[in-house]
Design a protein around this motif. Structure first.
Motif, PDB file in Angstrom:
ATOM      1  N   ALA A   1       0.829  -1.205   0.000  1.00  0.00           N
ATOM      2  CA  ALA A   1       0.000   0.000   0.000  1.00  0.00           C
ATOM      3  C   ALA A   1       0.861   1.250   0.000  1.00  0.00           C
ATOM      4  CB  ALA A   1      -0.924   0.006   1.218  1.00  0.00           C
ATOM      5  N   VAL A   2       0.319   2.313  -0.585  1.00  0.00           N
ATOM      6  CA  VAL A   2       0.895   3.653  -0.475  1.00  0.00           C
ATOM      7  C   VAL A   2      -0.165   4.520   0.195  1.00  0.00           C
ATOM      8  CG1 VAL A   2       1.701   5.685  -1.710  1.00  0.00           C
ATOM      9  CG2 VAL A   2       2.382   3.402  -2.486  1.00  0.00           C
ATOM     10  N   GLU A   3       0.161   5.047   1.362  1.00  0.00           N
ATOM     11  CA  GLU A   3      -0.808   5.804   2.148  1.00  0.00           C
ATOM     12  C   GLU A   3      -0.584   7.303   2.004  1.00  0.00           C
ATOM     13  OE1 GLU A   3       0.871   6.332   6.572  1.00  0.00           O
ATOM     14  OE2 GLU A   3       0.351   4.248   6.111  1.00  0.00           O
ATOM     15  N   LEU A   4      -1.672   8.035   1.974  1.00  0.00           N
ATOM     16  CA  LEU A   4      -1.681   9.500   2.012  1.00  0.00           C
ATOM     17  C   LEU A   4      -2.372   9.855   3.318  1.00  0.00           C
ATOM     18  CD1 LEU A   4      -2.894   9.928  -1.661  1.00  0.00           C
ATOM     19  CD2 LEU A   4      -0.552  10.176  -0.852  1.00  0.00           C
ATOM     20  N   ASP A   5      -1.591  10.035   4.371  1.00  0.00           N
ATOM     21  CA  ASP A   5      -2.098  10.051   5.740  1.00  0.00           C
ATOM     22  C   ASP A   5      -2.287  11.475   6.244  1.00  0.00           C
ATOM     23  OD1 ASP A   5      -2.922   9.239   8.164  1.00  0.00           O
ATOM     24  OD2 ASP A   5      -1.156   8.053   8.654  1.00  0.00           O
TER      25      ASP A   5
ATOM     26  N   LEU B   1       0.839   3.840  15.535  1.00  0.00           N
ATOM     27  CA  LEU B   1       1.271   3.349  14.228  1.00  0.00           C
ATOM     28  C   LEU B   1       2.566   4.023  13.784  1.00  0.00           C
ATOM     29  CD1 LEU B   1      -2.198   3.188  12.423  1.00  0.00           C
ATOM     30  CD2 LEU B   1      -0.920   1.328  13.476  1.00  0.00           C
ATOM     31  N   GLN B   2       3.211   4.742  14.708  1.00  0.00           N
ATOM     32  CA  GLN B   2       4.528   5.348  14.500  1.00  0.00           C
ATOM     33  C   GLN B   2       4.520   6.353  13.340  1.00  0.00           C
ATOM     34  OE1 GLN B   2       7.600   2.307  14.292  1.00  0.00           O
ATOM     35  NE2 GLN B   2       6.606   1.061  15.883  1.00  0.00           N
ATOM     36  N   ASP B   3       3.420   7.105  13.206  1.00  0.00           N
ATOM     37  CA  ASP B   3       3.342   8.125  12.164  1.00  0.00           C
ATOM     38  C   ASP B   3       4.294   9.278  12.482  1.00  0.00           C
ATOM     39  OD1 ASP B   3       1.440   6.725  10.801  1.00  0.00           O
ATOM     40  OD2 ASP B   3      -0.262   7.833  11.603  1.00  0.00           O
TER      41      ASP B   3
ATOM     42  N   ASN C   1       2.231  -4.983   4.342  1.00  0.00           N
ATOM     43  CA  ASN C   1       1.457  -5.840   5.250  1.00  0.00           C
ATOM     44  C   ASN C   1       1.136  -5.183   6.586  1.00  0.00           C
ATOM     45  OD1 ASN C   1       1.218  -8.095   3.543  1.00  0.00           O
ATOM     46  ND2 ASN C   1       3.278  -8.795   4.101  1.00  0.00           N
ATOM     47  N   SER C   2       1.365  -3.881   6.706  1.00  0.00           N
ATOM     48  CA  SER C   2       1.149  -3.220   7.990  1.00  0.00           C
ATOM     49  C   SER C   2       1.000  -1.724   7.758  1.00  0.00           C
ATOM     50  CB  SER C   2       2.330  -3.481   8.930  1.00  0.00           C
ATOM     51  OG  SER C   2       2.234  -2.663  10.088  1.00  0.00           O
ATOM     52  N   LEU C   3       0.266  -1.053   8.667  1.00  0.00           N
ATOM     53  CA  LEU C   3       0.145   0.398   8.595  1.00  0.00           C
ATOM     54  C   LEU C   3       1.301   1.103   9.291  1.00  0.00           C
ATOM     55  CD1 LEU C   3      -3.664   1.123   8.912  1.00  0.00           C
ATOM     56  CD2 LEU C   3      -2.194   1.311   6.934  1.00  0.00           C
ATOM     57  N   ILE C   4       2.202   0.367   9.864  1.00  0.00           N
ATOM     58  CA  ILE C   4       3.474   0.952  10.293  1.00  0.00           C
ATOM     59  C   ILE C   4       4.354   1.001   9.048  1.00  0.00           C
ATOM     60  CG2 ILE C   4       5.494   0.686  11.775  1.00  0.00           C
ATOM     61  CD1 ILE C   4       3.728  -0.741  13.784  1.00  0.00           C
ATOM     62  N   SER C   5       4.555   2.190   8.521  1.00  0.00           N
ATOM     63  CA  SER C   5       5.151   2.343   7.192  1.00  0.00           C
ATOM     64  C   SER C   5       6.583   1.822   7.140  1.00  0.00           C
ATOM     65  CB  SER C   5       5.131   3.817   6.771  1.00  0.00           C
ATOM     66  OG  SER C   5       3.794   4.273   6.660  1.00  0.00           O
TER      67      SER C   5
ATOM     68  N   PRO D   1      11.644  11.707  -7.152  1.00  0.00           N
ATOM     69  CA  PRO D   1      10.476  11.188  -6.428  1.00  0.00           C
ATOM     70  C   PRO D   1      10.473  11.641  -4.970  1.00  0.00           C
ATOM     71  CG  PRO D   1      12.092   9.455  -6.754  1.00  0.00           C
ATOM     72  CD  PRO D   1      12.588  10.645  -7.540  1.00  0.00           C
ATOM     73  N   LEU D   2       9.299  11.688  -4.384  1.00  0.00           N
ATOM     74  CA  LEU D   2       9.173  12.027  -2.972  1.00  0.00           C
ATOM     75  C   LEU D   2       9.706  10.893  -2.102  1.00  0.00           C
ATOM     76  CD1 LEU D   2       8.019  13.898  -0.731  1.00  0.00           C
ATOM     77  CD2 LEU D   2       5.848  12.667  -0.993  1.00  0.00           C
ATOM     78  N   LEU D   3       9.377   9.662  -2.470  1.00  0.00           N
ATOM     79  CA  LEU D   3       9.833   8.480  -1.739  1.00  0.00           C
ATOM     80  C   LEU D   3      10.471   7.510  -2.720  1.00  0.00           C
ATOM     81  CD1 LEU D   3       6.924   7.536   0.725  1.00  0.00           C
ATOM     82  CD2 LEU D   3       9.251   8.147   1.353  1.00  0.00           C
ATOM     83  N   SER D   4      11.556   6.894  -2.329  1.00  0.00           N
ATOM     84  CA  SER D   4      12.189   5.865  -3.152  1.00  0.00           C
ATOM     85  C   SER D   4      12.731   4.795  -2.216  1.00  0.00           C
ATOM     86  CB  SER D   4      13.315   6.447  -4.003  1.00  0.00           C
ATOM     87  OG  SER D   4      13.860   5.468  -4.858  1.00  0.00           O
ATOM     88  N   SER D   5      12.341   3.541  -2.474  1.00  0.00           N
ATOM     89  CA  SER D   5      12.757   2.477  -1.566  1.00  0.00           C
ATOM     90  C   SER D   5      13.004   1.198  -2.354  1.00  0.00           C
ATOM     91  CB  SER D   5      11.681   2.234  -0.508  1.00  0.00           C
ATOM     92  OG  SER D   5      12.059   1.209   0.374  1.00  0.00           O
ATOM     93  N   THR D   6      14.090   0.529  -2.016  1.00  0.00           N
ATOM     94  CA  THR D   6      14.390  -0.771  -2.619  1.00  0.00           C
ATOM     95  C   THR D   6      13.743  -1.848  -1.752  1.00  0.00           C
ATOM     96  OG1 THR D   6      16.480   0.038  -3.525  1.00  0.00           O
ATOM     97  CG2 THR D   6      16.197  -2.362  -3.319  1.00  0.00           C
ATOM     98  N   ILE D   7      12.748  -2.523  -2.328  1.00  0.00           N
ATOM     99  CA  ILE D   7      11.963  -3.504  -1.561  1.00  0.00           C
ATOM    100  C   ILE D   7      11.770  -4.752  -2.415  1.00  0.00           C
ATOM    101  CG2 ILE D   7       9.799  -3.948  -0.338  1.00  0.00           C
ATOM    102  CD1 ILE D   7       9.399  -0.949  -0.085  1.00  0.00           C
TER     103      ILE D   7
END
Length: 658
Positions: free
Chosen positions: A134-138, A145-147, A158-162, A217-223
């Protein structure tokens, strides 16, 4: 709480042999999206995920499954972009946020707190078996949830803890500086999500709508999501609303497998609704909560609360009322039954008080409570005694008076609730009648039967003294019941009623009342005659005209009868009616409203005529010795000697053909 505009969108796409699939929606009108919860598509093509319903979730799904695995089992690349907007009634407070996500299932029916955005629950949050990217716009910060703040973008596995998150915004291409964006500003914004299957890298980019996609990009992650992504996955959007009445919209959406999603055509995107926002700061809201809590604690601590509560339900109760215990209601019960006599429970109002709908807290019995004022102690004991006596009346055509309550300057009368209200609402102010002639005739017969019971069949004589259409109430089956005994007077048979005060309603008062000041059963009969005109003609007893020439209903009917136009007085909205019955009721009304009391029939005679057990023409011989018979002749009542309709012959029906 985690405010998460969860844009829950499930896309089921079966890949072609080439392993590619793409689609573009510039608005969602005439699309076959699958939606659930509170999500909907507006008439102009907006995908509306929430509708200001607190703690509810909306999802939207593309109708086909999508394959995310190649023939070798590796995860395919994909690209998607969409335009969204968050509209909140409060300028700096919002409901939950939005998510774009891919999932193995479309079944999210388990109860989920709002901060879990409708895609997770407290029990499964963080489980690998979820298979959710998921990509959240919180828009709300949830510490559990450690926002990082209340305005951020995050990548969730798999979790809302980003897995990774950062404040919402974008990087300018020219300077590289970061520009903040407020997700709940109400302005449309665009999101790009790109996953490179070979580099196993996901990039998330955000910018205002209409602006070219920023290079950085705003976010970039190797996953490595190879174990997360199954062969067949559903992609889509989800959103939940919190306590601040927020609406979440998707304006357009584009998706492509193994390539770059096609750009959206901004000129074709639907317009957002005009939105008025309430200016309210977080600081002000916080202070209001603090002050409110302090006030509640202070009030609880003060003994004045107890005093005020007692005064709130204070009643007048004297020694002589102890004998009426079973007929007396507590003010507290009536107050609770009517929700504090709020306007929402008001059934109607008139010259003698206001009537409220209620439900007794213990028995759940539905009641009607009438509040009338009494500004003097003189006569109140006698009045209450009569009210209690009237509570013993039992007849199917009388509204049951259950009891009373006294409080300060008020007297409250408690009746059975009549679901369909008063008859006058069905006679006046409607282009089409909601009750036909058969129903009207049955109501007339019912009221006559109830009035006969009051005059002759109960242990005492009861003068109602306010018979009119607004005091005839209808139950669920439209049975007519005479109600409102606030002006009623009762006396022993053979005695003088001793009434010296003129009471009633203009237009229904018998002509002898101003001269004698005494009511009688014949004054009730006069008012009943006017009531008959109301029901048949659908007109008020007095119609006030701008030129001052007021129309008296009884005079108008009489004049039409003398001219041979009696049937012209029938309510023009009645499409079909029985001519014989209508003619009978009109002539009976003329006789009941005769200016001389002795010339009027008794209610027993009225009931016999309505039941066809007697003929109207049979009434006159019993009055032949009346010295003022010339008064009959002066207004044409000598014509009543002619038979009306034989009780053995069928009554013809007439249709207006309209």
């Amino acid at each position: 709480m985690k405010t998460f505009f969860s844009f829950s969108f499930f896309l089921f796409v079966r890949l072609a042999a080439s392993g590619e699939y793409d689609f573009t929606f510039n608005g969602f009108r005439n699309t076959n999206l699958s939606i659930d919860g509170i999500a909907s598509v507006t008439s102009n093509g907006l995908l509306k995920l929430t509708n200001k319903t607190q703690d509810m979730t909306g999802h939207a799904f593309y109708p086909l499954p999508l394959h995310f695995k190649s023939e070798t089992g590796s995860t395919l690349s994909f690209s998607t972009t969409f335009v969204f907007a968050v509209l909140s009634e409060v300028s700096d407070l919002s409901g939950q946020g939005i998510t774009f996500f891919a999932s193995r299932t479309t079944n999210f029916s388990l109860p989920s707190p709002p901060q879990y955005l409708g895609i997770f629950t407290e029990s499964n949050n963080g489980r690998a078996s979820n298979h959710i990217l998921a990509v959240e716009l919180d828009t709300i910060q949830n510490p559990e949830l450690q926002d990082i703040n209340d305005n951020h973008v995050g990548i969730d596995i798999n979790s809302l803890i980003s897995n990774k998150s950062c404040p919402a915004g974008y990087y300018e291409d020219s300077t590289g500086s970061f520009q903040n964006l407020t997700l709940i500003s109400g302005n449309p914004m665009q999101v790009w999500i790109d996953f490179d299957g070979e580099e196993i890298q996901i990039n998330v980019t955000l910018s205002p709508m209409g602006m070219p996609k920023p290079q950085r990009p705003l976010l970039s992650s190797t996953i490595d999501i190879s174990s997360l992504m199954l062969d067949s996955m559903h992609v889509g959007f989800s959103s939940s609303d919190g306590p601040f009445h927020t609406e979440h919209y998707i304006l357009g959406w584009s998706f492509k497998m193994n390539g770059v999603a096609r750009p959206l055509d901004y000129t074709k995107l639907p317009s957002l609704p005009v939105h008025k926002r309430k200016v309210k700061s977080v600081v002000m809201a916080t202070w209001l909560v603090i002050v409110s809590c302090f006030f509640v604690l202070l009030v609880v601590a003060l003994t004045v609360v107890i005093v005020r509560k007692r005064n709130k339900y204070a009643e007048l109760l004297e020694d002589w009322e102890l004998d009426y215990g079973p007929h007396r209601f507590s003010y507290k019960d009536l107050f609770q039954a009517t929700k504090g006599f709020k306007e929402e429970t008001l059934l109607g109002s008139g010259g003698f008080g206001r009537v409220y709908r209620g439900e007794l807290p213990n028995s759940k019995m539905e009641i009607a409570v009438k509040k009338i004022s009494h500004d003097s102690r003189q006569g109140i004991r006698e009045f209450v005694a009569e009210i209690v006596s009237l509570g013993q009346l039992r007849h199917r055509n009388l509204v049951q008076l259950l009891g009373y309550c006294r409080r300060k300057g008020e007297l409250l009368l408690v009746y059975d609730l009549m679901e369909n209200g008063s008859l006058d609402k069905f006679l006046y102010g409607r282009k089409k009648p909601t009750i036909n002639w058969t129903q009207r005739f049955q109501i007339i017969k019912g009221v006559a039967s109830g009035l006969l019971y009051l005059h002759e069949d109960w242990e005492k004589v009861v003068l109602h003294r306010d018979i009119k259409a607004s005091n005839v109430l209808l139950d669920r089956e439209l049975t007519g019941k005479l109600g409102d005994f606030g002006l009623a007077k009762l006396y022993d048979r053979g005695s003088d009623p001793q009434t010296t005060r003129i009471v009633g309603t203009m237009g229904y008062l018998a002509p002898e009342l101003p001269m004698t000041g005494k009511g009688s059963t014949m004054t009730d009969v006069f008012a009943f005659g006017v009531f008959l005109f109301e029901v048949v003609c659908g007109r008020r007893p007095i119609e006030f005209q701008a030129d001052g020439e007021d129309v008296v209903l009884g005079d108008w009917v009489l004049e039409n009868w003398k001219m041979g136009l009696l049937m012209e007085t029938v309510d023009q909205r009645l499409r079909e009616y029985c001519v014989g019955e209508v003619e009978l009721v009109l002539k009976l009304g003329l006789l009941c409203s005769h200016p001389v009391p002795e010339a009027r029939p008794s209610m027993r005679q009225v009931v016999q005529i309505l039941d066809r057990d007697a003929e109207l023409s049979e009434l006159l011989p019993s009055f032949m010795n009346f010295s003022s018979l010339s008064l009959y002749q002066s207004i044409g009542f000598d014509n009543y000697i002619m038979p009306i309709t034989s009780s053995d012959s069928p009554l013809p029906a007439v249709s207006r053909g309209r």
